[in-house]
Design an enzyme around this catalytic site. Structure first.
Site, mmCIF file in Angstrom:
data_model
loop_
_atom_site.group_PDB
_atom_site.id
_atom_site.type_symbol
_atom_site.label_atom_id
_atom_site.label_comp_id
_atom_site.label_asym_id
_atom_site.label_seq_id
_atom_site.Cartn_x
_atom_site.Cartn_y
_atom_site.Cartn_z
ATOM 1 N N LEU A 25 32.320 33.474 67.746
ATOM 2 C CA LEU A 25 31.892 33.850 68.995
ATOM 3 C C LEU A 25 31.864 33.755 69.979
ATOM 4 C CD1 LEU A 25 28.269 34.317 66.352
ATOM 5 C CD2 LEU A 25 30.640 36.756 67.293
ATOM 6 N N GLY A 26 32.365 31.973 70.276
ATOM 7 C CA GLY A 26 31.929 30.965 71.096
ATOM 8 C C GLY A 26 32.347 30.139 70.864
ATOM 9 N N MET A 30 31.174 20.784 72.062
ATOM 10 C CA MET A 30 31.301 20.163 70.992
ATOM 11 C C MET A 30 31.647 20.598 69.779
ATOM 12 S SD MET A 30 27.729 17.771 71.427
ATOM 13 C CE MET A 30 28.535 16.450 70.565
ATOM 14 N N GLY A 31 30.767 22.644 70.005
ATOM 15 C CA GLY A 31 31.740 23.222 68.598
ATOM 16 C C GLY A 31 31.499 24.789 68.871
ATOM 17 N N VAL A 33 30.865 28.404 67.063
ATOM 18 C CA VAL A 33 30.737 29.245 66.600
ATOM 19 C C VAL A 33 31.335 30.655 65.943
ATOM 20 C CG1 VAL A 33 28.337 30.951 66.661
ATOM 21 C CG2 VAL A 33 28.092 28.215 68.156
ATOM 22 N N ASP A 138 18.175 21.606 78.580
ATOM 23 C CA ASP A 138 19.484 22.149 79.270
ATOM 24 C C ASP A 138 19.105 23.550 79.250
ATOM 25 O OD1 ASP A 138 21.961 21.747 79.738
ATOM 26 O OD2 ASP A 138 22.471 22.805 77.974
#
Length: 393
Positions: A25-26, A30-31, A33, A138
């Site tokens: 998905l994106g 850092m990570g 998805v 954020d």
């Protein structure tokens, strides 16, 4: 669990291959998805895994999950479970939300109707977060998703921190965190933060939605300096078609003085909201304290014994809802008034599958405390077997 999940990987993860990855998905700094099928829930979920398995990444993933463990609202993404093991498999699962980022959605409507509706929902989400004692820190377009049915969902809680208990739980960061374009002046100056900090970010987001540009431009240092020294041009000066009420609201949200920024109720009133913001769940702890003198004394005596060199374990027990957590919180607040006392607090979350979960949050608090001390002080405190601890936690 299966072998370590890597960005872009397909297949299954989790105990017994519970999650079947479907598509990416994106990805962020850092990570990554994925959309995944959860065999236990019998539904699709979003599965967020780390790019790199290191201490900082794991810490932020845990904080993202724990920040919303007890908060539920339709405009906050629903988090499901957190998974981690010593082999390096770390991920969390959450509600699968698909749609457009906030700016793309609202700027497609020249009448500003979408903007007003979406902004009401975003403010409601942030207000619930604040009432639960948290700051997001954020807020930006990519962290506010709008689904196909027009529901705004606030995402990404990796930088969430406590409002009132930062000293007690040692959650202040030793460095600047957040996205510079949306940072408030007080964030840029490393000053105390409060709910007004998140409303400044909403103001920057509103400015961009109205004008198509950010309030300040230039290098990172130029932007941070400008926020301390001057107000940005009014939105109406860039586009006379902008409604005066939205221009006025945007300028108020971008006030350099946090005390001058509007509250959630004032923002919703300016947007024409019919209802006040809903209270968070759970409600904020009471500001007054009555009774429980003997219990507080018992906890104080336990602390005195521990200070004298004894190892002390105190069990606080009682029926659900009688105030056990409030009692412990109150006792810790009183102890934290002594500048020589370091309070490390944590709790066990039911929807976590991580090693030593009863102690994990306390070890995180200890690590944050040590990270803020001079190197010489840390060396004097650490035991010889530190390397063994780092392998466990």
């Amino acid at each position: 669990m299966s072998a370590r999940l890597r960005p872009g990987e397909s297949g299954t993860v989790g105990v017994g291959g519970r999650f079947r990855l479907e598509r990416k998905l994106g990805a962020g700094s850092m990570g990554v998805v994925h959309a995944a099928w959860d065999d236990v829930r019998g539904a699709r979920v979003a599965l967020k895994a780390l790019h790199h398995i290191d201490a900082e990444g794991i810490y932020h993933l845990k904080r993202e999950f724990r920040s919303l463990a007890d908060v539920c609202h339709p405009n906050l993404v629903a988090l499901h479970e957190l998974f981690g093991d010593e082999d390096g498999t770390w991920f969390l699962t959450m509600e699968l939300c698909e749609g457009e980022d906030f700016l793309t959605y609202v700027r497609a409507d020249p009448t500003f109707g979408r903007l007003r509706r979406a902004l009401r929902q975003l403010v409601a989400a942030v207000d619930v977060l604040h009432r639960a004692g948290k700051l997001h820190r954020d807020i930006k377009p990519s962290n506010a998703l709008v689904t196909r049915d027009g529901r705004v969902v606030l995402l990404d809680f990796g930088l969430v921190t406590d409002i009132a208990l930062t000293r007690l739980f040692h959650t202040l960061e030793p460095r600047l965190v957040g996205t510079p374009a949306y940072l408030s002046p007080e964030q840029a100056a490393a000053e105390p933060l409060g709910p007004a900090t998140d409303y400044y970010a909403i103001g920057a987001l509103l400015y961009q939605a109205l004008t198509g540009v950010l309030p300040y431009d230039g290098s990172l240092l130029d932007v941070l300096r400008a926020k301390q020294l001057r107000d940005p041009p009014s939105p109406c000066s860039l586009d006379p078609a902008i409604p005066e009420a939205l221009d006025r609201l945007c300028r108020a949200l971008l006030a350099r003085d946090p005390a001058a920024r509007p509250s959630a109720t004032e923002v919703l009133a300016a947007l024409g909201a019919d209802e006040p913001p809903a209270p968070a769940a759970p409600a904020a702890p009471p500001t007054t304290w009555v009774g429980r003198t003997s219990e507080l004394e018992a906890l104080g005596q336990a602390f005195a014994a521990a200070k004298g060199g004894r190892t002390v374990v105190t069990l606080v027990h009682g029926g659900s809802g009688v105030g056990k957590s409030a009692l412990v919180r109150r006792a810790l607040e009183e102890l934290a008034r002594d500048e020589d006392t370091v309070v490390l607090a944590g709790r066990c979350y039911e929807r976590e599958l991580v090693p030593y979960r009863g102690l994990d949050a306390v070890i995180d608090a200890l690590t944050r405390h040590l990270a803020r001390l001079p190197a010489a002080a840390v060396d004097a405190l650490l035991p010889r077997d530190t390397e063994a601890l780092t392998r466990v936690f």
